[in-house]
Scaffold this motif. Sequence first.
Motif, PDB file in Angstrom:
ATOM      1  N   GLY A  31       0.810  -1.210   0.000  1.00  0.00           N
ATOM      2  CA  GLY A  31       0.000   0.000   0.000  1.00  0.00           C
ATOM      3  C   GLY A  31       0.844   1.262   0.000  1.00  0.00           C
ATOM      4  O   GLY A  31       0.553   2.221  -0.715  1.00  0.00           O
ATOM      5  N   SER A  32       1.907   1.266   0.796  1.00  0.00           N
ATOM      6  CA  SER A  32       2.779   2.438   0.847  1.00  0.00           C
ATOM      7  C   SER A  32       3.513   2.642  -0.469  1.00  0.00           C
ATOM      8  O   SER A  32       3.636   3.771  -0.961  1.00  0.00           O
ATOM      9  N   LEU A  33       4.010   1.545  -1.059  1.00  0.00           N
ATOM     10  CA  LEU A  33       4.697   1.657  -2.344  1.00  0.00           C
ATOM     11  C   LEU A  33       3.748   2.136  -3.436  1.00  0.00           C
ATOM     12  O   LEU A  33       4.111   2.967  -4.274  1.00  0.00           O
ATOM     13  N   CYS A  34       2.534   1.620  -3.434  1.00  0.00           N
ATOM     14  CA  CYS A  34       1.556   2.033  -4.443  1.00  0.00           C
ATOM     15  C   CYS A  34       1.213   3.508  -4.294  1.00  0.00           C
ATOM     16  O   CYS A  34       1.134   4.245  -5.283  1.00  0.00           O
ATOM     17  N   ARG A  35       1.048   3.947  -3.069  1.00  0.00           N
ATOM     18  CA  ARG A  35       0.733   5.357  -2.826  1.00  0.00           C
ATOM     19  C   ARG A  35       1.880   6.255  -3.278  1.00  0.00           C
ATOM     20  O   ARG A  35       1.668   7.298  -3.903  1.00  0.00           O
ATOM     21  N   HIS A  36       3.093   5.854  -2.962  1.00  0.00           N
ATOM     22  CA  HIS A  36       4.270   6.630  -3.345  1.00  0.00           C
ATOM     23  C   HIS A  36       4.414   6.695  -4.864  1.00  0.00           C
ATOM     24  O   HIS A  36       4.663   7.767  -5.438  1.00  0.00           O
ATOM     25  N   ARG A  37       4.237   5.568  -5.531  1.00  0.00           N
ATOM     26  CA  ARG A  37       4.422   5.530  -6.980  1.00  0.00           C
ATOM     27  C   ARG A  37       3.312   6.273  -7.713  1.00  0.00           C
ATOM     28  O   ARG A  37       3.567   6.923  -8.736  1.00  0.00           O
ATOM     29  N   LEU A  38       2.091   6.192  -7.218  1.00  0.00           N
ATOM     30  CA  LEU A  38       1.003   6.933  -7.855  1.00  0.00           C
ATOM     31  C   LEU A  38       1.198   8.440  -7.711  1.00  0.00           C
ATOM     32  O   LEU A  38       0.892   9.209  -8.628  1.00  0.00           O
ATOM     33  N   ILE A  60       8.896   6.411 -16.503  1.00  0.00           N
ATOM     34  CA  ILE A  60       7.922   6.156 -15.440  1.00  0.00           C
ATOM     35  C   ILE A  60       7.637   4.667 -15.307  1.00  0.00           C
ATOM     36  O   ILE A  60       7.310   4.178 -14.216  1.00  0.00           O
ATOM     37  N   LEU A  61       7.793   3.901 -16.392  1.00  0.00           N
ATOM     38  CA  LEU A  61       7.616   2.454 -16.309  1.00  0.00           C
ATOM     39  C   LEU A  61       8.709   1.826 -15.451  1.00  0.00           C
ATOM     40  O   LEU A  61       8.427   0.998 -14.569  1.00  0.00           O
ATOM     41  N   MET A  62       9.950   2.213 -15.672  1.00  0.00           N
ATOM     42  CA  MET A  62      11.045   1.695 -14.858  1.00  0.00           C
ATOM     43  C   MET A  62      10.916   2.163 -13.409  1.00  0.00           C
ATOM     44  O   MET A  62      11.228   1.426 -12.476  1.00  0.00           O
ATOM     45  N   PHE A  63      10.452   3.384 -13.233  1.00  0.00           N
ATOM     46  CA  PHE A  63      10.254   3.903 -11.882  1.00  0.00           C
ATOM     47  C   PHE A  63       9.209   3.079 -11.136  1.00  0.00           C
ATOM     48  O   PHE A  63       9.378   2.737  -9.964  1.00  0.00           O
ATOM     49  N   ALA A  64       8.112   2.748 -11.816  1.00  0.00           N
ATOM     50  CA  ALA A  64       7.045   1.990 -11.174  1.00  0.00           C
ATOM     51  C   ALA A  64       7.492   0.579 -10.815  1.00  0.00           C
ATOM     52  O   ALA A  64       7.012  -0.004  -9.839  1.00  0.00           O
ATOM     53  N   LEU A  65       8.418   0.027 -11.577  1.00  0.00           N
ATOM     54  CA  LEU A  65       8.870  -1.337 -11.317  1.00  0.00           C
ATOM     55  C   LEU A  65       9.974  -1.409 -10.269  1.00  0.00           C
ATOM     56  O   LEU A  65      10.033  -2.377  -9.498  1.00  0.00           O
ATOM     57  N   LEU A  66      10.830  -0.407 -10.207  1.00  0.00           N
ATOM     58  CA  LEU A  66      12.047  -0.526  -9.409  1.00  0.00           C
ATOM     59  C   LEU A  66      12.116   0.402  -8.205  1.00  0.00           C
ATOM     60  O   LEU A  66      12.849   0.114  -7.258  1.00  0.00           O
ATOM     61  N   ALA A 113       3.566   9.558   6.029  1.00  0.00           N
ATOM     62  CA  ALA A 113       4.515  10.572   5.572  1.00  0.00           C
ATOM     63  C   ALA A 113       4.441  10.791   4.079  1.00  0.00           C
ATOM     64  O   ALA A 113       4.727  11.874   3.584  1.00  0.00           O
ATOM     65  N   ARG A 114       4.039   9.759   3.320  1.00  0.00           N
ATOM     66  CA  ARG A 114       3.936   9.914   1.878  1.00  0.00           C
ATOM     67  C   ARG A 114       2.530  10.298   1.444  1.00  0.00           C
ATOM     68  O   ARG A 114       2.262  10.451   0.258  1.00  0.00           O
ATOM     69  N   GLY A 115       1.615  10.461   2.397  1.00  0.00           N
ATOM     70  CA  GLY A 115       0.226  10.675   2.032  1.00  0.00           C
ATOM     71  C   GLY A 115      -0.066  12.013   1.403  1.00  0.00           C
ATOM     72  O   GLY A 115      -0.961  12.138   0.582  1.00  0.00           O
ATOM     73  N   ALA A 116       0.682  13.055   1.796  1.00  0.00           N
ATOM     74  CA  ALA A 116       0.394  14.399   1.306  1.00  0.00           C
ATOM     75  C   ALA A 116       1.330  14.812   0.184  1.00  0.00           C
ATOM     76  O   ALA A 116       1.573  15.995  -0.025  1.00  0.00           O
ATOM     77  N   ALA A 117       1.862  13.841  -0.558  1.00  0.00           N
ATOM     78  CA  ALA A 117       2.841  14.165  -1.602  1.00  0.00           C
ATOM     79  C   ALA A 117       2.240  15.050  -2.687  1.00  0.00           C
ATOM     80  O   ALA A 117       2.897  15.945  -3.204  1.00  0.00           O
ATOM     81  N   LEU A 118       0.982  14.816  -3.022  1.00  0.00           N
ATOM     82  CA  LEU A 118       0.369  15.599  -4.086  1.00  0.00           C
ATOM     83  C   LEU A 118       0.026  17.013  -3.637  1.00  0.00           C
ATOM     84  O   LEU A 118      -0.120  17.903  -4.465  1.00  0.00           O
ATOM     85  N   ALA A 119      -0.116  17.238  -2.347  1.00  0.00           N
ATOM     86  CA  ALA A 119      -0.494  18.561  -1.856  1.00  0.00           C
ATOM     87  C   ALA A 119       0.699  19.341  -1.316  1.00  0.00           C
ATOM     88  O   ALA A 119       0.538  20.437  -0.811  1.00  0.00           O
TER      89      ALA A 119
END
Length: 207
Positions: free
Chosen positions: A105-112, A162-168, A186-192
């Motif tokens: 979940g944390s990795l997915c949130r960070h990558r998105l 971005i493909l390599m970023f999402a994988l690695l 800590a990664r939750g407010a990255a977009l804001a």
Amino acid sequence: MELVIDGKALNHVLPDPGLRRSLALLCSRGVAWCSRVMKSYTRGRQLLKAPIMLSIGDGANDVAMLQAADVGVGLMGREGRQAANSADYVLPNFRHLIPLLFVHGSLCRHRLARLASYSFYKNVAFWAVLFAFQPFCGWSGQAIVDDISAAVYNVVFTALPILMFALLDRHAPDADLLATPRLYQARGAALASSEFWMSGVLLGLAH
């Protein structure tokens, strides 16, 4: 702090506005709701007014709860596969729930968050080139890039990074994510945050 409320106590709390406000205040920082009755789960969600609810179940009686929640996690247990077939995620054992939330979940949130920032960056950079060329063509709207290059810009030229970023990419090791759940927030407010505007917009203009 742990707060345990059974069905009888819940029936006593819900009719009283003061008790409802007190319970909502106690649960404002997060709550784990354990219920065998769908009606109790629904009333509890209305009481807490939580923006996102995750439900976990392993039997046929949990299907309605899994479908009503924002995220449903089904466990493949002895009661059949009804819960697993109705859930968003399926786990073989309950012990896999913590890695699902705090690692994947944390990795997915960070990558998105990075994906959204990168999408702004590459499109702002492309737009800035077109805009900077306009004074040299009399603001006629003529493009400096040919149509084929513009068409494959998002599909080919800028897709691989971005493909390599999402994988690695991993912003923290799995052991640290499991040992420090605060990293998830800590990664939750990255977009804001200002980081988004710096890396997604201003950096695109600079390039």
